[in-house]
Write a protein that holds these residues in place. Structure first.
Motif, PDB file in Angstrom:
ATOM      1  N   ILE A  98       5.206   6.519 -11.827  1.00  0.00           N
ATOM      2  CA  ILE A  98       4.407   5.303 -11.822  1.00  0.00           C
ATOM      3  C   ILE A  98       3.478   5.305 -13.033  1.00  0.00           C
ATOM      4  O   ILE A  98       2.752   6.270 -13.270  1.00  0.00           O
ATOM      5  N   PHE A  99       3.493   4.212 -13.779  1.00  0.00           N
ATOM      6  CA  PHE A  99       2.616   4.020 -14.927  1.00  0.00           C
ATOM      7  C   PHE A  99       1.770   2.787 -14.683  1.00  0.00           C
ATOM      8  O   PHE A  99       2.267   1.770 -14.215  1.00  0.00           O
ATOM      9  N   LEU A 100       0.484   2.863 -15.001  1.00  0.00           N
ATOM     10  CA  LEU A 100      -0.431   1.743 -14.868  1.00  0.00           C
ATOM     11  C   LEU A 100      -1.157   1.584 -16.189  1.00  0.00           C
ATOM     12  O   LEU A 100      -1.810   2.520 -16.663  1.00  0.00           O
ATOM     13  N   ASN A 101      -1.030   0.415 -16.794  1.00  0.00           N
ATOM     14  CA  ASN A 101      -1.627   0.146 -18.106  1.00  0.00           C
ATOM     15  C   ASN A 101      -1.229   1.193 -19.144  1.00  0.00           C
ATOM     16  O   ASN A 101      -2.058   1.665 -19.925  1.00  0.00           O
ATOM     17  N   GLY A 102       0.040   1.590 -19.113  1.00  0.00           N
ATOM     18  CA  GLY A 102       0.552   2.545 -20.084  1.00  0.00           C
ATOM     19  C   GLY A 102       0.218   3.990 -19.801  1.00  0.00           C
ATOM     20  O   GLY A 102       0.617   4.875 -20.543  1.00  0.00           O
ATOM     21  N   LYS A 103      -0.512   4.270 -18.714  1.00  0.00           N
ATOM     22  CA  LYS A 103      -0.882   5.639 -18.368  1.00  0.00           C
ATOM     23  C   LYS A 103      -0.095   6.094 -17.141  1.00  0.00           C
ATOM     24  O   LYS A 103       0.051   5.346 -16.171  1.00  0.00           O
ATOM     25  N   TYR A 104       0.365   7.327 -17.187  1.00  0.00           N
ATOM     26  CA  TYR A 104       1.064   7.920 -16.058  1.00  0.00           C
ATOM     27  C   TYR A 104       0.052   8.171 -14.938  1.00  0.00           C
ATOM     28  O   TYR A 104      -0.973   8.800 -15.156  1.00  0.00           O
ATOM     29  N   THR A 105       0.325   7.642 -13.725  1.00  0.00           N
ATOM     30  CA  THR A 105      -0.600   7.835 -12.611  1.00  0.00           C
ATOM     31  C   THR A 105      -0.050   8.762 -11.541  1.00  0.00           C
ATOM     32  O   THR A 105      -0.786   9.156 -10.652  1.00  0.00           O
ATOM     33  N   GLY A 106       1.227   9.079 -11.611  1.00  0.00           N
ATOM     34  CA  GLY A 106       1.795   9.983 -10.622  1.00  0.00           C
ATOM     35  C   GLY A 106       3.196   9.571 -10.213  1.00  0.00           C
ATOM     36  O   GLY A 106       3.827   8.727 -10.839  1.00  0.00           O
ATOM     37  N   GLU A 107       3.635  10.200  -9.123  1.00  0.00           N
ATOM     38  CA  GLU A 107       4.967   9.919  -8.607  1.00  0.00           C
ATOM     39  C   GLU A 107       4.866   9.294  -7.233  1.00  0.00           C
ATOM     40  O   GLU A 107       3.905   9.502  -6.507  1.00  0.00           O
ATOM     41  N   SER A 108       5.886   8.556  -6.894  1.00  0.00           N
ATOM     42  CA  SER A 108       5.989   7.971  -5.574  1.00  0.00           C
ATOM     43  C   SER A 108       7.430   8.135  -5.123  1.00  0.00           C
ATOM     44  O   SER A 108       8.314   8.433  -5.931  1.00  0.00           O
ATOM     45  N   GLN A 109       7.655   7.952  -3.867  1.00  0.00           N
ATOM     46  CA  GLN A 109       9.002   8.039  -3.321  1.00  0.00           C
ATOM     47  C   GLN A 109       9.450   6.628  -2.966  1.00  0.00           C
ATOM     48  O   GLN A 109       8.740   5.893  -2.298  1.00  0.00           O
ATOM     49  N   ILE A 110      10.629   6.247  -3.425  1.00  0.00           N
ATOM     50  CA  ILE A 110      11.173   4.925  -3.103  1.00  0.00           C
ATOM     51  C   ILE A 110      12.274   5.106  -2.074  1.00  0.00           C
ATOM     52  O   ILE A 110      13.165   5.935  -2.253  1.00  0.00           O
ATOM     53  N   ASP A 111      12.188   4.352  -0.996  1.00  0.00           N
ATOM     54  CA  ASP A 111      13.202   4.382   0.051  1.00  0.00           C
ATOM     55  C   ASP A 111      13.935   3.046   0.016  1.00  0.00           C
ATOM     56  O   ASP A 111      13.406   2.029   0.456  1.00  0.00           O
ATOM     57  N   SER A 112      15.149   3.050  -0.507  1.00  0.00           N
ATOM     58  CA  SER A 112      15.894   1.798  -0.648  1.00  0.00           C
ATOM     59  C   SER A 112      16.355   1.244   0.694  1.00  0.00           C
ATOM     60  O   SER A 112      16.829   0.119   0.773  1.00  0.00           O
ATOM     61  N   GLU A 113      16.188   2.023   1.766  1.00  0.00           N
ATOM     62  CA  GLU A 113      16.559   1.556   3.104  1.00  0.00           C
ATOM     63  C   GLU A 113      15.413   0.788   3.779  1.00  0.00           C
ATOM     64  O   GLU A 113      15.592   0.255   4.865  1.00  0.00           O
ATOM     65  N   TYR A 114      14.250   0.753   3.153  1.00  0.00           N
ATOM     66  CA  TYR A 114      13.092   0.033   3.698  1.00  0.00           C
ATOM     67  C   TYR A 114      13.448  -1.442   3.815  1.00  0.00           C
ATOM     68  O   TYR A 114      13.988  -2.042   2.885  1.00  0.00           O
ATOM     69  N   THR A 115      13.162  -2.049   4.959  1.00  0.00           N
ATOM     70  CA  THR A 115      13.613  -3.418   5.211  1.00  0.00           C
ATOM     71  C   THR A 115      12.566  -4.484   4.938  1.00  0.00           C
ATOM     72  O   THR A 115      12.869  -5.670   5.017  1.00  0.00           O
ATOM     73  N   GLY A 116      11.331  -4.107   4.639  1.00  0.00           N
ATOM     74  CA  GLY A 116      10.294  -5.104   4.382  1.00  0.00           C
ATOM     75  C   GLY A 116      10.553  -5.853   3.079  1.00  0.00           C
ATOM     76  O   GLY A 116      11.262  -5.377   2.193  1.00  0.00           O
ATOM     77  N   ASP A 117       9.983  -7.052   2.962  1.00  0.00           N
ATOM     78  CA  ASP A 117      10.197  -7.847   1.749  1.00  0.00           C
ATOM     79  C   ASP A 117       9.217  -7.493   0.627  1.00  0.00           C
ATOM     80  O   ASP A 117       9.409  -7.895  -0.504  1.00  0.00           O
ATOM     81  N   THR A 118       8.164  -6.717   0.941  1.00  0.00           N
ATOM     82  CA  THR A 118       7.190  -6.304  -0.067  1.00  0.00           C
ATOM     83  C   THR A 118       7.060  -4.787  -0.034  1.00  0.00           C
ATOM     84  O   THR A 118       6.767  -4.205   1.005  1.00  0.00           O
ATOM     85  N   LEU A 119       7.274  -4.168  -1.169  1.00  0.00           N
ATOM     86  CA  LEU A 119       7.166  -2.721  -1.300  1.00  0.00           C
ATOM     87  C   LEU A 119       5.739  -2.380  -1.716  1.00  0.00           C
ATOM     88  O   LEU A 119       5.216  -2.949  -2.675  1.00  0.00           O
ATOM     89  N   LYS A 120       5.099  -1.446  -0.996  1.00  0.00           N
ATOM     90  CA  LYS A 120       3.736  -1.021  -1.340  1.00  0.00           C
ATOM     91  C   LYS A 120       3.793   0.368  -1.943  1.00  0.00           C
ATOM     92  O   LYS A 120       4.416   1.269  -1.388  1.00  0.00           O
ATOM     93  N   ILE A 121       3.111   0.513  -3.074  1.00  0.00           N
ATOM     94  CA  ILE A 121       3.089   1.784  -3.791  1.00  0.00           C
ATOM     95  C   ILE A 121       1.636   2.189  -3.999  1.00  0.00           C
ATOM     96  O   ILE A 121       0.831   1.415  -4.509  1.00  0.00           O
ATOM     97  N   SER A 122       1.311   3.414  -3.608  1.00  0.00           N
ATOM     98  CA  SER A 122      -0.044   3.922  -3.801  1.00  0.00           C
ATOM     99  C   SER A 122      -0.214   4.365  -5.245  1.00  0.00           C
ATOM    100  O   SER A 122       0.625   5.071  -5.799  1.00  0.00           O
ATOM    101  N   LEU A 123      -1.317   3.936  -5.850  1.00  0.00           N
ATOM    102  CA  LEU A 123      -1.615   4.314  -7.237  1.00  0.00           C
ATOM    103  C   LEU A 123      -2.802   5.270  -7.326  1.00  0.00           C
ATOM    104  O   LEU A 123      -3.286   5.552  -8.408  1.00  0.00           O
ATOM    105  N   GLY A 124      -3.293   5.715  -6.185  1.00  0.00           N
ATOM    106  CA  GLY A 124      -4.350   6.734  -6.174  1.00  0.00           C
ATOM    107  C   GLY A 124      -5.761   6.179  -6.173  1.00  0.00           C
ATOM    108  O   GLY A 124      -5.997   4.987  -6.004  1.00  0.00           O
ATOM    109  N   ARG A 125      -6.711   7.063  -6.380  1.00  0.00           N
ATOM    110  CA  ARG A 125      -8.141   6.743  -6.364  1.00  0.00           C
ATOM    111  C   ARG A 125      -8.538   5.977  -7.617  1.00  0.00           C
ATOM    112  O   ARG A 125      -7.983   6.206  -8.683  1.00  0.00           O
TER     113      ARG A 125
END
Length: 167
Positions: free
Chosen positions: A48-75
């Protein structure tokens, strides 16, 4: 062992800060990706990159059925959170063998960003299972209150470089 990008996407997201001042004095930034299934992502780790800076990793589950994916970007230390006792409200009275206690809190949020931010503030009112204890007259201006769980939720937009107070 080599790491190789499989897919690089730039997507429009909605940013929201989640704050639980009773537990943590920091705000946590999340990104909501609407209509994420159209990206044809595969399950696995995502950098995950935010404004060109690396903020970390996240896990993507392509089996998730919701229409909006939420990703934590930290503190985010640019949102300052304080939860203080409101001493003008707090009081304790003894009525015979009964005690009546009134408690109030003040939550201060400072936005040190140069743009407005959307925040969700979560707090709670004590709940009881004892018939000898009652909780009444909950006043939480502008909050969604669920009596069964005691949860309070405020959704606010805080202007840039300003302080907002919740009572």
């Amino acid at each position: 062992e080599y790491f190789m990008p499989i897919k690089l996407e730039q997507v429009a997201v909605d940013y929201t800060y989640y704050i639980i001042p009773k537990v943590e004095q920091d705000a946590f930034l999340t990104a909501s990706v609407p209509d994420w299934s159209s990206l044809n992502l595969i399950s696995g780790k995502a950098s995950i990159f935010l404004n060109g800076k690396y903020t970390g990793e996240s896990q993507i589950d392509s089996e998730y059925t919701g229409d909006t994916l939420k990703i934590s970007l930290g503190r985010d230390r640019n949102i300052v959170v304080e939860r203080l006792e409101d001493k003008t409200i707090n009081q304790r009275q003894f009525l015979g063998s009964n005690i009546k206690e009134q408690v109030g809190w003040e939550i201060k949020l400072r936005n040190n960003h140069s743009s407005e931010v959307d925040v969700v503030v979560l707090d709670q009112v004590p709940i009881t299972r004892y018939k000898t204890i009652s909780i009444s007259n909950v006043v939480a201006t502008g909050a969604k209150y669920i009596e069964k769980t005691g949860s309070l939720t405020w959704r606010k937009t805080i202007p840039p470089e300003s302080v907002h107070t919740i009572n």
